[in-house]
Every structure is written in C-alpha cells, then in structure tokens.
Design a protein around this motif. Sequence first.
Motif, PDB file in Angstrom:
ATOM      1  N   LYS A 129       0.839  -1.198   0.000  1.00 42.73           N
ATOM      2  CA  LYS A 129       0.000   0.000   0.000  1.00 42.73           C
ATOM      3  C   LYS A 129       0.874   1.248   0.000  1.00 42.73           C
ATOM      4  O   LYS A 129       1.815   1.365   0.770  1.00 42.73           O
ATOM      5  CB  LYS A 129      -0.901   0.007   1.240  1.00 42.73           C
ATOM      6  N   ALA A 183       1.943  -7.654   5.561  1.00 47.05           N
ATOM      7  CA  ALA A 183       1.751  -6.375   4.885  1.00 47.05           C
ATOM      8  C   ALA A 183       1.428  -5.316   5.924  1.00 47.05           C
ATOM      9  O   ALA A 183       0.502  -5.489   6.732  1.00 47.05           O
ATOM     10  CB  ALA A 183       0.615  -6.488   3.873  1.00 47.05           C
ATOM     11  N   ASN A 213      -0.063  -2.002   6.300  1.00 48.52           N
ATOM     12  CA  ASN A 213      -0.923  -1.233   5.405  1.00 48.52           C
ATOM     13  C   ASN A 213      -1.309   0.158   5.883  1.00 48.52           C
ATOM     14  O   ASN A 213      -1.943   0.899   5.127  1.00 48.52           O
ATOM     15  CB  ASN A 213      -2.222  -2.018   5.165  1.00 48.52           C
TER      16      ASN A 213
END
Length: 298
Positions: free
Chosen positions: A59, A213, A215
């Motif tokens: 992201k 991840a 984000n």
Amino acid sequence: MKKLLLAVWLFMVVSTCQALSPYTSGTALPAAELQALMGAVEKRLQAEGFALLGRHLPKGLESGGVVLVTDTAMLQAIQAAGGSSIVAAAIRVGVQRDGRVSYTTPEYWYRAYLRQAYPQAEAAARSVQARLARALGPGNGFGGDVPADQLANYQYMTSMERFDSFRAELRAFGSFDEALQTVRKGLNNGVGATTKVYEVVMADRKLAVFGVALNEAARGEGWWVGKLGKAGLENMAALPYEIFIVDNKVYSLPGRYRIALAWPSLSMSEFMNIRYAPDVILQTMNKLADVQEQRPGD
C-alpha cells in the motif's frame, strides 16, 4: 608445494571476504499490466521448480509488487537448522510496472539468516541461485554490499541490533499452537492494519513464519519505504516484513537490523529520515503477538 598451498589460502581468503549485494537484477520484461507481469514471473519461477507462496502489493507503493516463492531443498535445510532460520523460508522477487525485475540474492540472505548453519545449506542455496538466474536472468548485484564473512553477525553500526538481539522476542505462549493461532487470528482480523502475505509452518519442528503487509497509510511500509526515495522503490524485493515463531515464542527482527540488512548502502542521514520506523514496526508486531489485541481493525 608451498606455492600451491599459498594459492589455495589466498583463494579461500578472497572467497570468504568477497562482498555480496542484497539484490540481483533480472532481465526486464515487455511492458504490460502489473498483474500480468507478476503472473509471467510466477510461471517462470514455477518452471524452475519453485513453489508459489503469494503476492504482495505494498500500500502506498504503486510502482510495483513482490512475488513470494519457496524451494523444497532450502526448506529442508531450514528445517534441519531449526530455530530462527525459519525467517529465511521465502524468496522474494520484485516486479516493477515498467517491466524491471529483481530478486533477493540467495547467498546474501541465507548467510545472514542461517548464520552458522549456512555451510550445510550452501549446495541448496547455490541451486536456488542458478535456477533464479535461469528463470529471471543472471543480472548484476545492487543495493549496496556487505563482506560475505560479516553477514552472519551483521550490524550496521556498533549501537544497532544484530540478528540474535534479545529485542527480537515479542512474547512467550504456553505452546507453539497457541502462539500460531494468536498470530493467525491477528492477521485475519487486520490487527494493526496488517494482512497476511504468506505463511510457512513446520509444525513438527514448531517453526512458522508469516509475511506481514504493513498497510497503515500514515505509518506503514508505504510511508517509510517511500521516504527512502529511489533506493526504497528499487529495493522492492525487501518486502514484506516478517513475524515468526520458534517453539512457544513469537519474534520479529528489530527494524534497525532488518531495514539496514535490506538497505545496507544508505547513509546515516538517510536512515534518520525513517528513524521512527523501527519503533512503529515493533508496535505493530507486538499487537499481532498479543492475545489481548485481537480486535478487528485495531
């Protein structure tokens, strides 16, 4: 005879002290949509015997993504080594929207993560290197360099953590299964604005690793990697970050070690631009390892 012995000794010194780069550039692919480019990379890797683990689209870093694969022989070597070497399970390939491809240099990362167990895994590591080169191209190393004999005990500078820093341990549980379920639940619930990219579990050895991840828009990987500028984006194959389990304990490599290992060429002033990143990452990983924090969207 003396000359021969001297030549052998010199060869060993040069081989041991040669510098390694964290990434290797591959052969660029024809322009296409990013998902198509990642699919093409996956097919080439599968043709060379690698097993797919997942894809990562960071992201806030729209310039590319990362393909995650693993290798049976290397997993066997990691299983034999045991302990924190599980963090080396994933092989990472960066794919840029313009078709550029790069991959983590096996010897660099395996020397750093397997440490004293690397000699037993060297044949498998060289096989990984050869097959990555066939699949993606035998390009040049980039991203900085570190002498090969320093990777097992790598430290960016004296005050920073090493691989085996006590700060890597996050939390202890009553069992491996409890630790595993806690981390899985946290990732499934998006605790700390995270999602799971991949997981590798060796239940018989009580080992597991997850690609995470990060984000969060204001404090996630898009924030700190983006602040590294061109070097941050070119080293896309550094991602994702990891959380891992050994026996009944959850760990995550300290940011001041893991980021420095992935970007060894950065100056201290460049690192100061992301000086808060290690603490932010630690806070996020602590949430994933905390059974009290397992609330959706936390």
